[in-house]
Structure formats: structure tokens, C-alpha cells
Write a protein that holds these residues in place. Structure first.
Motif, short mmCIF file in Angstrom:
data_model
loop_
_atom_site.label_atom_id
_atom_site.label_comp_id
_atom_site.label_asym_id
_atom_site.label_seq_id
_atom_site.Cartn_x
_atom_site.Cartn_y
_atom_site.Cartn_z
N CYS A 18 0.83 -1.21 0.00
CA CYS A 18 0.00 0.00 0.00
C CYS A 18 0.85 1.25 0.00
O CYS A 18 0.33 2.36 -0.12
CB CYS A 18 -0.91 0.01 1.22
SG CYS A 18 -0.05 0.42 2.74
N GLY A 59 2.56 2.12 2.64
CA GLY A 59 2.72 2.53 4.05
C GLY A 59 4.11 2.22 4.59
O GLY A 59 4.67 2.97 5.39
N ALA A 104 4.51 -6.43 7.22
CA ALA A 104 3.64 -7.62 7.26
C ALA A 104 3.40 -8.24 5.89
O ALA A 104 3.30 -9.46 5.77
CB ALA A 104 2.31 -7.25 7.91
N CYS A 105 3.29 -7.41 4.86
CA CYS A 105 2.98 -7.97 3.53
C CYS A 105 4.11 -8.85 3.02
O CYS A 105 3.87 -9.93 2.48
CB CYS A 105 2.71 -6.85 2.52
SG CYS A 105 1.20 -5.95 2.87
N GLY A 157 5.22 -6.02 11.03
CA GLY A 157 4.48 -4.79 11.39
C GLY A 157 3.82 -4.20 10.17
O GLY A 157 4.28 -4.37 9.04
N CYS A 158 2.72 -3.52 10.41
CA CYS A 158 1.97 -2.93 9.28
C CYS A 158 1.71 -1.45 9.58
O CYS A 158 0.64 -1.10 10.02
CB CYS A 158 0.66 -3.67 9.07
SG CYS A 158 -0.36 -3.00 7.74
S1 SF4 Z 1 2.75 -4.04 5.71
FE1 SF4 Z 1 1.05 -2.61 5.92
S2 SF4 Z 1 1.97 -0.61 5.60
FE2 SF4 Z 1 3.40 -2.14 4.77
S3 SF4 Z 1 2.84 -2.34 2.61
FE3 SF4 Z 1 1.73 -3.91 3.73
S4 SF4 Z 1 -0.29 -2.97 4.13
FE4 SF4 Z 1 1.13 -1.31 3.63
#
Ligand code: SF4
Ligand code: SF4
Ligand code: SF4
Length: 333
Positions: free
Chosen positions: A24, A26, A102-103, A175-176
Motif C-alpha cells: 500500500c 505505508g 507484514a505484507c 508490522g503494518c
Molecule cells: S505491511 Fe502494511 S503498511 Fe506495509 S505495505 Fe503492507 S499494508 Fe502497507
């Protein structure tokens, strides 16, 4: 002479790469969230590749020597042919590959698409969508002929994969997105050459519950509620208030930041140490506290009613980790 000295000092700097795949963005912003510490990073490192922030081309990476990048921070999961290609290319060009966020670590929110396949995803995105006008029913194709020639797109895969289901990964930073403190811990370990053994998750050996401020007492809950259904959050464990909180099944390291905002942990830190499956662990924890009173007298319908209170079980228990779960996708006929 001074020029040569400067050149050799510059050579000693760490050579970093950053990339985003099914992401995303982030995690990219999280790198900037380290605020003024970014200046410390720039003082010790050169950035060789960072498509979100600087104008690099893939051919710049292709032309690098193997292992020229010291550390590659790779965020996002793998869902297309292009992402797989770049993951493999960066693996070749990097000494250390870090699954960042996290992704990349567990598949993340894009990984929830593993309940569907490409056709279903395209149907929803391009065809059966009230806000889409697509009378010619056009969906993306890998190759299309136009009068100027042939246009190509990377293949969109049926299944979302984690980074380590695609290439060899040296370290994991969950972590996200990862917090600035987690990022600086990783950078510190790299700079001081104190990296843990290959394959380590850079994070504490404890759960979010261990970092949470809420008082924990013996739990026994009659019903499950969503946050908006609770009038006032009390100063006690959210699970005891009937709110599903993945703290017991999630690795800490974030200082339980969601709980500081009176919101439950949704599990972005990934499974707790030594846990094979985050969702299974949480389901087991929930089963041991839900509907205990009069449990032995409950009919099957009553038990089912209790279970049905969990809205969106996959999204609740595997929000960030379906691709790395023991059952990692829906089987499609
Ligand atoms: S871990 Fe969270 S912040 Fe990072 S790319 Fe994935 S959805 Fe986005
Ligand atoms: S379950 Fe959630 S609210 Fe309860 S102690 Fe653990 S992290 Fe805190
Ligand atoms: S509390 Fe849970 S969801 Fe929130 S940041 Fe920490 S691990 Fe992630």
C-alpha cells in the motif's frame, strides 16, 4: 589526495536498496517516519535503488554487480510476474534481503485475496462493480495489439505469496508498517554488525499482551462485540470486554500501540515466537474463554450462534497472514 580519501570514505558507506511489491506504500512512508534519524541513515548509507522516492530504472539494478547492494529492504507481497522478477533480481544483487513489513513477511492484507483467484478478483474489480462502466467487458491482458505495436502487462497470479515463498530471505521485520523504533533497531543492528542469525525475526520474544497496559484477569466471556457496539471501553483487557483482540497470538515490538488508542490488536506483528499459525492460536485462545458458563448444556445451535458472532473469521484471524498460514488459500475448482 583529499578527493581520493573522500572517495574511499564514501565507498565504506552501506549500500541500501528499497522496493515495494504488492504494497500500500505505508512501509515506504514508515521509512520517512523515522524523522530526523533519516539524516543519520543518509550519513552512513547510500541508497542505490528506491523507486518510490528516486528515479531509478530496473536496468540500473540489472547493471549492478551481484551482491552490490548490502541490504535490500523489500516490502509488499508477491502477486505479479513483475514483482517476482524484481524480487529475484534484487536477491541476486543484495547481500542481505530483509522482508520489511507484514505484507512481505506474512502476505499482509493483499494476501486476503487468496480466498479468491485472478478471475474472481478481475470480475469484482472490472465487471461486477456498480461504479464501473465497462460495457465491452475489458479486463487486463498480458498482451494487447494496438496500431502502434504490442502492449504488455505482467501476469497477475492466482495466489499471493510472501517474499520467502519466492526468494531466500535473511531477516524479517514485521508490522503494518514496522514502527520507527523497530526500523532503527534493525538499522542499529546492521550498522554495529550485530545482526542475529540468518532467518531471525527482528523483534522481541514476547507477545503484544506482554506490552499492553490493560489489566489482565481471568477471562470468561458470554458474547463477542465489535468496538462500535461497546459504549465505553473500560480499563481492562479488551478480550474480557468481549472484543476480539489478537494480542495473545501476536508478536510484540510495537509497544501495543493500538491498545494505547483503545483499539484491539489486529495481529500485524505476525505469530508469536514458536507459534506455527497465528489464527489457529487465536481461535484456540478464544475458544477457551467464550461461552464457558453452561457450556455443557448448550445445543449445537447455541454453539453455532456463538461462533457466528465472529464477523469475517478469515479477515479477523488471518488479516495479515493468510499466505503464510497452514491453510494458505481457498481451494478453487
Ligand atoms: S505491511 Fe502494511 S503498511 Fe506495509 S505495505 Fe503492507 S499494508 Fe502497507
Ligand atoms: S488481549 Fe489485547 S487487551 Fe488483552 S492484554 Fe492482550 S493485548 Fe491487551
Ligand atoms: S497492537 Fe497489534 S495490530 Fe497494533 S501495531 Fe501492534 S501488532 Fe500491530
Amino acid at each position: 589526495m583529499a578527493k581520493e580519501k573522500k572517495k574511499s570514505e564514501a565507498k565504506k558507506k552501506l549500500q541500501l536498496g528499497f522496493y515495494w511489491a504488492a504494497s500500500c506504500g505505508g512501509c515506504e512512508i514508515a521509512v520517512l517516519d523515522i524523522d530526523e534519524k533519516i539524516l543519520d541513515v543518509i550519513g552512513i548509507a547510500d541508497i542505490l535503488f528506491w523507486p518510490v522516492a528516486m528515479d531509478f530504472k530496473y536496468k540500473d539494478v540489472e547493471e549492478m554487480k551481484d551482491k552490490q547492494i548490502d541490504i535490500c529492504f523489500f516490502n509488499g507481497s508477491i502477486r505479479t510476474e513483475e514483482q517476482e522478477h524484481i524480487a529475484k533480481l534484487l536477491r541476486k544483487k543484495s547481500k542481505f534481503m530483509v522482508a520489511f513489513g507484514a505484507c512481505a513477511v506474512n502476505g499482509g492484507i493483499p494476501g486476503l485475496a487468496n480466498v479468491a483467484n485472478r478471475k474472481e478478483v478481475f470480475d469484482v474489480a472490472y465487471l461486477d462493480n456498480p461504479s464501473t462502466d465497462n460495457s465491452k467487458k475489458i479486463v487486463p491482458k498480458t498482451s494487447v495489439k494496438v496500431k502502434e505495436g504490442t502492449l504488455t502487462l505482467p501476469e497477475f497470479y492466482d495466489t499471493v505469496k510472501t517474499l520467502d515463498q519466492t526468494v531466500d530471505v535473511d531477516y524479517y521485520l514485521p508490522g503494518c508498517p514496522p514502527t520507527p523504533d523497530q526500523i532503527m533497531t534493525a538499522v542499529g543492528a546492521i550498522v554495529e554488525n550485530k545482526l542475529p542469525p540468518k532467518g531471525s525475526i527482528i523483534g522481541p520474544m514476547k507477545s503484544v499482551c506482554d506490552e499492553c497496559r490493560f489489566e489482565k484477569t481471568e477471562k470468561k466471556i458470554k458474547e463477542i462485540k465489535r468496538v462500535y457496539e461497546v459504549d465505553k471501553i473500560e480499563e481492562k483487557c479488551l478480550l474480557e470486554q468481549g472484543i476480539i483482540c489478537l494480542g495473545p497470538a501476536t508478536r510484540g515490538g510495537c509497544s501495543a500501540r493500538c491498545l494505547d488508542a483503545n483499539m484491539p490488536c489486529t495481529g500485524c506483528g505476525g505469530p508469536t515466537p514458536n507459534s506455527l499459525d497465528q489464527g489457529a492460536k487465536m481461535i484456540s485462545a478464544l475458544a477457551s474463554i467464550l461461552g464457558l458458563e453452561g457450556e455443557e448444556k448448550m445445543s449445537d445451535e447455541e454453539v453455532q450462534k456463538l461462533i457466528d458472532q465472529v464477523v469475517d473469521p478469515i479477515g479477523t484471524f488471518y488479516k495479515y497472514g493468510l499466505p503464510s498460514a497452514l491453510i494458505n488459500r481457498r481451494v478453487m475448482k
